[in-house]
Design a protein around this motif. Structure first.
Motif: not given
Length: 434
Positions: A163-188
């Motif tokens: 739902a959120t990036g590891t280090e905020g909103g930069t360098e994030l790939f946004p995706i649509t997740y059942f109508g909600k905004e989500a992101f591919m994770n930058q890091s575990p």
């Protein structure tokens, strides 16, 4: 094929069935040869035209390179053959015919551009030296896992959709997740920290990370493999000890178990596992040494991040793997703990190969109030990370860890010119297929 024999296992005096790809054919008039290749090597198939069925000879010499075939016949010793043995065929079956025109030459006799190789990765991996890279990569990952297990770490798998990036909103790939905004994770990072507060305490993960970086360089990827470690009740110096042990274990495993692959890459004579402790330089010492090389147009000052040219100059000066410690707090992420004796310094560290950064790590801030302050100082909304921050109210131990770039480890270990050579199917700004 249940009765299949690998080419490396074919012994004189046996009747075998081998299967693989047509590497090349050579017609010398009354006698001809076909070289069959499988995953273990190559074997020569001999056709004595006057003594064999015409259809068998015609099929064997007419099949296109890289076609898949199966050959049954007697194995005999032949010192002049590539592997010291050859097969006289009784039968030859064409299992899958290849096109006459190939997009690249798997024999390696004709070079191809990297883009062509990546567009045709299946063919590219039929080359011995390319296959060797990925056999070494597999050995590295196996060695890393074994070292982590030896160090009593539990392997985990964390979400790659967040739902959120590891280090905020930069360098994030946004995706649509059942109508909600989500992101591919930058890091575990955040998830592995939550795990050290659980009953697991010491964890590791080897998995993909995603960064929407605009970089298009020989050492950047948008999907990469991260080797992550996190442990409760250790500090940043102990995390560096683990990092060094893991990197050395990877090199030692390759040196011990991959000599054939190193030979394919012409590295067998020069490859050596690192010995001795990796030097540990403070950030201040690092910028002083970089400035002393005189290789930058402008001198670095306190608070500067290290430019690529500076890393290269320092790497040439140090000449081996090394750590940079005591980074300024202001240029490290919010989750990195400040030094207890000097809040302007962080407990963050980087581990460097002489040519580039491999690792980022440090001790983490485990105190709730300090963590929230860190969010605010970097302009991040703590409420967006409540799933993470609230667990720090329930007893979070001191902890530290690191993330190691898997492809960069392979790239620097083997001296590859482009990080994409260490990835089966790279993802970068231009490449989404295959």
């Amino acid at each position: 094929m249940r009765d299949r024999t690998y080419t490396a296992d074919a012994k004189p005096g046996e009747t075998v069935t081998v299967a693989g790809w047509v590497h090349e054919t050579r017609d010398l008039g009354g006698i001809a040869f076909l070289i069959l290749r499988d995953t273990t090597g190559k074997i020569q198939v001999k056709f004595e035209k006057d003594e064999m069925d015409d259809d068998l000879v015609e099929t064997g010499l007419g099949v296109h390179r890289e076609s898949v075939i199966a050959v049954t016949g007697d194995v005999a010793e032949e010192p002049r053959a590539p592997t010291g043995v050859e097969i006289t065929p009784e039968s030859l079956d064409v299992i899958a015919e290849a096109d006459a025109q190939l997009p690249l030459d798997p024999s390696g006799k004709v070079d191809a551009e990297l883009s062509t190789r990546l567009d045709n990765r299946t063919l590219d991996l039929r080359k011995e030296e390319v296959k060797a890279i990925f056999e070494i990569r597999a050995e590295v990952l196996n060695a890393v896992r074994n070292k982590f297990r030896e160090l009593t770490a539990t392997e985990i798998n964390t979400p790659k959709i967040v739902a959120t990036g590891t280090e905020g909103g930069t360098e994030l790939f946004p995706i649509t997740y059942f109508g909600k905004e989500a992101f591919m994770n930058q890091s575990p990072q955040l998830f592995k920290q939550l795990m050290v507060g659980s009953g697991l305490e010491r964890v590791f993960e080897i998995g993909p990370i995603f960064r929407a970086e605009e970089h298009n360089t020989p050492r950047h990827l948008n999907e990469a493999t991260s080797i992550d470690f996190e442990s409760a009740f250790i500090d940043h110096t102990e995390a560096m000890d683990v990092c060094e042990a893991v990197v050395k274990a990877a090199y030692e495993a390759v040196e011990e178990n991959c000599q054939e692959q190193l030979e394919a890459l012409d590295l067998a004579d020069e490859f050596e596992a690192p010995e001795g402790d990796f030097p540990r330089l403070t950030y201040e010492e690092a910028i002083q040494r970089i400035n002393a090389t005189g290789k930058l147009d402008e001198q670095l000052v306190w608070g500067d991040d290290l430019p690529t040219e500076g890393e290269k100059a320092l790497g040439e000066d140090v000449g081996e793997h090394y750590f940079i410690t005591d980074w300024p707090s202001e240029i490290k992420p919010f989750y990195i703990k400040d030094n207890d004796d000097d809040e302007t310094l962080s407990t963050g560290f980087d581990m460097m190969h002489p040519t580039m950064e491999l690792v980022s790590g440090g001790q983490r801030e485990h105190r709730y109030d300090n963590l929230i302050t860190g969010f605010e100082q970097q302009g991040l909304d703590p409420d967006a990370f409540e799933y993470y921050t609230k667990m720090f109210k329930y007893g979070m131990p001191p902890h530290a860890g690191f993330g190691l770039g898997g492809e960069r480890l392979i790239m620097t270990m083997l001296g590859l010119g482009n990080i994409r050579e260490a990835v089966l199917f790279p993802r970068d700004r231009q490449r989404l297929s295959p």
